[in-house]
Design a protein around this motif. Sequence first.
Motif, PDB file in Angstrom:
ATOM      1  N   UNK A  13      49.903  53.253  46.244  1.00  0.00           N
ATOM      2  CA  UNK A  13      49.722  52.427  47.431  1.00  0.00           C
ATOM      3  C   UNK A  13      51.020  51.809  47.924  1.00  0.00           C
ATOM      4  N   UNK A  14      50.885  50.982  48.967  1.00  0.00           N
ATOM      5  CA  UNK A  14      52.050  50.356  49.596  1.00  0.00           C
ATOM      6  C   UNK A  14      51.721  48.910  49.948  1.00  0.00           C
ATOM      7  N   UNK A  15      52.772  48.078  49.961  1.00  0.00           N
ATOM      8  CA  UNK A  15      52.653  46.697  50.413  1.00  0.00           C
ATOM      9  C   UNK A  15      53.510  46.505  51.655  1.00  0.00           C
ATOM     10  N   UNK A  16      52.921  45.896  52.688  1.00  0.00           N
ATOM     11  CA  UNK A  16      53.646  45.573  53.907  1.00  0.00           C
ATOM     12  C   UNK A  16      53.691  44.050  54.047  1.00  0.00           C
ATOM     13  N   UNK A  17      54.870  43.515  54.287  1.00  0.00           N
ATOM     14  CA  UNK A  17      55.030  42.076  54.377  1.00  0.00           C
ATOM     15  C   UNK A  17      54.406  41.555  55.661  1.00  0.00           C
ATOM     16  N   UNK A  18      53.555  40.530  55.547  1.00  0.00           N
ATOM     17  CA  UNK A  18      52.892  39.944  56.713  1.00  0.00           C
ATOM     18  C   UNK A  18      53.334  38.511  56.976  1.00  0.00           C
ATOM     19  N   UNK A  19      53.898  37.866  55.960  1.00  0.00           N
ATOM     20  CA  UNK A  19      54.424  36.511  56.121  1.00  0.00           C
ATOM     21  C   UNK A  19      55.480  36.283  55.056  1.00  0.00           C
ATOM     22  N   UNK A  20      55.940  35.041  54.942  1.00  0.00           N
ATOM     23  CA  UNK A  20      57.017  34.736  54.004  1.00  0.00           C
ATOM     24  C   UNK A  20      56.659  35.100  52.565  1.00  0.00           C
ATOM     25  N   UNK A  21      55.405  34.829  52.168  1.00  0.00           N
ATOM     26  CA  UNK A  21      55.009  35.056  50.780  1.00  0.00           C
ATOM     27  C   UNK A  21      53.824  36.011  50.639  1.00  0.00           C
ATOM     28  N   UNK A  22      53.356  36.581  51.734  1.00  0.00           N
ATOM     29  CA  UNK A  22      52.139  37.386  51.684  1.00  0.00           C
ATOM     30  C   UNK A  22      52.403  38.822  52.098  1.00  0.00           C
ATOM     31  N   UNK A  23      51.703  39.741  51.449  1.00  0.00           N
ATOM     32  CA  UNK A  23      51.804  41.170  51.748  1.00  0.00           C
ATOM     33  C   UNK A  23      50.400  41.729  51.960  1.00  0.00           C
ATOM     34  N   UNK A  24      50.331  42.810  52.698  1.00  0.00           N
ATOM     35  CA  UNK A  24      49.056  43.499  52.904  1.00  0.00           C
ATOM     36  C   UNK A  24      49.080  44.813  52.137  1.00  0.00           C
ATOM     37  N   UNK A  25      47.996  45.080  51.416  1.00  0.00           N
ATOM     38  CA  UNK A  25      47.885  46.312  50.643  1.00  0.00           C
ATOM     39  C   UNK A  25      47.295  47.415  51.508  1.00  0.00           C
ATOM     40  N   UNK A  26      47.917  48.591  51.467  1.00  0.00           N
ATOM     41  CA  UNK A  26      47.403  49.744  52.193  1.00  0.00           C
ATOM     42  C   UNK A  26      47.662  50.991  51.377  1.00  0.00           C
ATOM     43  N   UNK A  27      46.884  52.022  51.664  1.00  0.00           N
ATOM     44  CA  UNK A  27      47.067  53.291  50.963  1.00  0.00           C
ATOM     45  C   UNK A  27      47.583  54.363  51.921  1.00  0.00           C
ATOM     46  N   UNK A  28      48.007  53.934  53.101  1.00  0.00           N
ATOM     47  CA  UNK A  28      48.599  54.822  54.102  1.00  0.00           C
ATOM     48  C   UNK A  28      50.112  54.634  54.095  1.00  0.00           C
ATOM     49  N   UNK A  29      50.852  55.740  54.116  1.00  0.00           N
ATOM     50  CA  UNK A  29      52.304  55.661  54.031  1.00  0.00           C
ATOM     51  C   UNK A  29      52.895  54.844  55.170  1.00  0.00           C
ATOM     52  N   UNK A  30      52.435  55.082  56.403  1.00  0.00           N
ATOM     53  CA  UNK A  30      52.956  54.330  57.540  1.00  0.00           C
ATOM     54  C   UNK A  30      54.471  54.424  57.621  1.00  0.00           C
ATOM     55  N   UNK A  31      55.117  53.289  57.868  1.00  0.00           N
ATOM     56  CA  UNK A  31      56.571  53.236  57.897  1.00  0.00           C
ATOM     57  C   UNK A  31      57.076  52.870  56.497  1.00  0.00           C
ATOM     58  N   UNK A  32      57.443  53.871  55.719  1.00  0.00           N
ATOM     59  CA  UNK A  32      57.831  53.652  54.335  1.00  0.00           C
ATOM     60  C   UNK A  32      59.085  52.787  54.207  1.00  0.00           C
TER      61      UNK A  32
END
Length: 225
Positions: free
Chosen positions: A154-173
């Motif tokens: 999976x992948x984590x995308x940063x959404x705020x200073x301390x928070x990330x969103x979990x996704x299983x799509x590569x998106x923008x690696x």
Amino acid sequence: MNVISVREHVLILIDFDTYSIDLIKKGVNLAKQMNSKYSVLLIANKGNKLELDLDFYYVLSECKKAFNTYEVEDLFVRFFQTDNDFVHELTKICMILDISQIVLAKDVMSRWEEIIHGSKSNFLLRTVPSVDLHFVTVEKTELENTEYDTAVHGYLFKTSHKEYALTFSEGNKKNSIEGIFFKQIATDLNTGIFVSLDDQDLTHYEVVDNKAYKSCYQLKDYLSS
């Protein structure tokens, strides 16, 4: 004449390869009976910490729970490849903490194997002769029966200073953190732990309902102790 009372300090020695949660409980109970301070040392025969997997983080998490639950004095993690590495780390920690007692799991090996290879018990008796050893009988904890499902890439995308969103799509690696997600069993949404693959420190994230937060304890914190 005043009598100076010297308080004992117990070190609970946990071997990752033969980990048992019973050892922590019995070590703490023994220390309390002695009115002693107690610390935990987790050792792992791993040459490269990048090879560590979920099992190790599970054991580390269990040790952390014991640290909080039983108010353990200190928690250390040490890796070794040779007996000399192990001796160096153990003796150093015993000196720093002024350890007087060590609690560890009783060797499970045949008499023939002990004659040929020698036992951990005899090895420790030679290594730290000034420290009393206590061997307790425990059952190895089967790590495959943990509270987590099979790992998923999976992948984590940063959404705020301390928070990330979990996704299983590569998106923008380029803007993501690649790793492996271990879903907690019996949860409807994605809740569990995420360990990054591209970080030499193996950064550990707590995941709750697809939102990830960097864990308050990291492996590097224990390695630098």
